[in-house]
Design an enzyme around this catalytic site. Structure first.
Site, PDB file in Angstrom:
ATOM      1  N   LYS A 152      45.235  38.998  40.459  1.00 41.71           N
ATOM      2  CA  LYS A 152      44.036  38.711  41.222  1.00 41.71           C
ATOM      3  C   LYS A 152      43.367  37.442  40.678  1.00 41.71           C
ATOM      4  O   LYS A 152      43.241  37.280  39.466  1.00 41.71           O
ATOM      5  CB  LYS A 152      43.079  39.899  41.072  1.00 41.71           C
ATOM      6  CG  LYS A 152      41.755  39.725  41.735  1.00 41.71           C
ATOM      7  CD  LYS A 152      40.843  40.924  41.436  1.00 41.71           C
ATOM      8  CE  LYS A 152      39.555  40.727  42.125  1.00 41.71           C
ATOM      9  NZ  LYS A 152      38.330  40.779  41.729  1.00 41.71           N
ATOM     10  N   LYS A 210      38.127  34.184  37.199  1.00 42.45           N
ATOM     11  CA  LYS A 210      37.753  33.246  36.152  1.00 42.45           C
ATOM     12  C   LYS A 210      38.309  33.704  34.809  1.00 42.45           C
ATOM     13  O   LYS A 210      38.834  32.924  34.039  1.00 42.45           O
ATOM     14  CB  LYS A 210      36.224  33.263  36.059  1.00 42.45           C
ATOM     15  CG  LYS A 210      35.581  31.956  36.088  1.00 42.45           C
ATOM     16  CD  LYS A 210      34.064  32.061  36.171  1.00 42.45           C
ATOM     17  CE  LYS A 210      33.474  33.452  36.051  1.00 42.45           C
ATOM     18  NZ  LYS A 210      32.296  33.694  36.863  1.00 42.45           N
ATOM     19  N   LYS A 212      39.539  47.096  18.939  1.00 49.19           N
ATOM     20  CA  LYS A 212      39.481  46.153  17.815  1.00 49.19           C
ATOM     21  C   LYS A 212      39.014  46.836  16.534  1.00 49.19           C
ATOM     22  O   LYS A 212      38.898  46.202  15.490  1.00 49.19           O
ATOM     23  CB  LYS A 212      38.500  45.007  18.150  1.00 49.19           C
ATOM     24  CG  LYS A 212      39.088  44.012  19.159  1.00 49.19           C
ATOM     25  CD  LYS A 212      38.221  42.761  19.276  1.00 49.19           C
ATOM     26  CE  LYS A 212      36.898  43.097  19.943  1.00 49.19           C
ATOM     27  NZ  LYS A 212      36.124  41.936  20.380  1.00 49.19           N
TER      28      LYS A 212
END
Ligand code: TRP
Length: 331
Positions: free
Chosen positions: A200, A203, A119
């Site tokens: 996979k 979350k 970034k």
């Protein structure tokens, strides 16, 4: 004397099916053979969860999740990391034996630095010391309780290896086996559970099926699993479909073989394959979901179970810390 199995779960979100098959089930399986010490790594969660209401809720959900999945607090020492102050003394002790370069190589820290670089940010942006020293706290969790095996997912194996390195550095310095060097235990066949998109289940990918999703939501999520565009009549290769890979986790060996044959024969569409998956998943998860709701409805009961676990854990922890203090000349 039985060997000791220890693992921790970070209460940073709700448990999903990947946690269940990748972490909870294999760890509970080990409790038959090992003396188990399983805990909620709430100080590890503090690195990222800064909202107190959210953190408390996650802690209770994870506690209820383990208990609903079959953890017996009479057999397993089950506690919160934050209830064991010896953890933090041992962490400070281990800091003196942990090379900074070792921490520089930790995957989670390196990934955060890399993301900043991409970034164009400062390399340290958004990185707290909790993240940087994460493996030392985890080593303290492990080494405090004389762990022989540490059942974890593949992503955590580097951390367990670091705990080995740190324990060896301490033992080498004092020329004594002060800390037991743990082994990592990964169940290869269940370590990776595919998510809704085939990657996979995680979350952070937003592809997870919550372990305690209400029946309706469970069904809706299963219907959303990504499939290829093969039509109903076409024969399908079961092993290359995440619908089947998930089915395998819940089905008996006979059911697996029978459904694989139907996939290969053609004539079964994805909608039906998903209905079959829902049926076996809901069969296993319904009783868990009910126990989970009951446990969560009584937070004081949960807190008592965890406090009783901490009471059993603390004398063990104190022995380890005293042994080290003595050896180090801090006695
Ligand atoms: N870092 C582990 C995870 O994110 C959780 C954890 C903390 C742990 N301390 C531990 C696991 C000690 C095993 C042993 O999943």
């Amino acid at each position: 004397m039985k060997k000791i199995s220890l693992t921790g779960i970070k209460p940073t979100g709700i448990l999903h099916i990947g946690n269940y098959f990748g972490a909870i089930k294999p760890a509970l399986e080990l409790t038959k053979e090992y003396d188990a010490r399983y805990f909620i790594a709430d100080y590890h969660a503090l690195n990222t969860v800064k909202d107190p209401v959210e953190l408390t809720a996650h802690i209770r959900q994870v506690a209820a999740g383990w208990l609903a999945s079959g953890l017996d607090p009479e057999k397993v020492i089950f506690y919160r990391q934050s209830s064991i102050p010896e953890t933090f003394e041992l962490t400070t002790f281990l800091m003196a034996f942990t090379a900074k370069g070792l921490m520089n190589r930790a995957h989670a820290y390196k990934a955060a630095v890399q993301e900043n670089a991409e970034k164009g940010d400062d390399p340290d942006a958004g990185i707290n010391m909790g993240l940087f020293t994460y493996p030392v706290l985890m080593a303290a969790d492990i080494l405090l309780f004389d762990s022989d095996v540490v059942p974890v997912g593949q992503d955590q194996s580097q951390h367990v290896e670091m705990a080995q390195d740190i324990a060896q550095a301490v033992n080498f310095n004092y020329k004594a086996e002060l800390l037991r060097v743990p082994e990592v235990s990964i169940r290869e066949n269940v370590a990776v559970v595919p998510g809704l998109d085939g990657r996979k289940m995680s979350k952070s990918y937003g592809n997870a099926i919550p372990l305690f999703a209400p029946e309706k939501e469970l069904r809706k999520l299963i219907m959303r699993i990504v499939t290829n565009s093969q039509g109903v009549e076409e024969p399908k290769e079961p092993e290359s479909s995440q619908v089947y890979l998930l089915y395998k986790l819940f089905a008996t060996a006979e059911e697996q073989a029978a459904l694989a044959n139907r996939y290969r024969a053609g004539g079964m569409g994805w909608g039906e394959a998903k209905e079959e998956l829902f049926r076996v998943a809901n069969r296993e998860l319904t009783p868990l979901r009910q126990r989970f709701e009951e446990l969560l409805a009584n937070p004081a009961g949960l807190d008592t179970i965890l406090a009783q676990g901490a009471e059993k854990a603390r004398p063990i922890a104190a022995r380890t810390v005293n042994r080290l203090r003595k050896a180090a000349g801090l006695g």
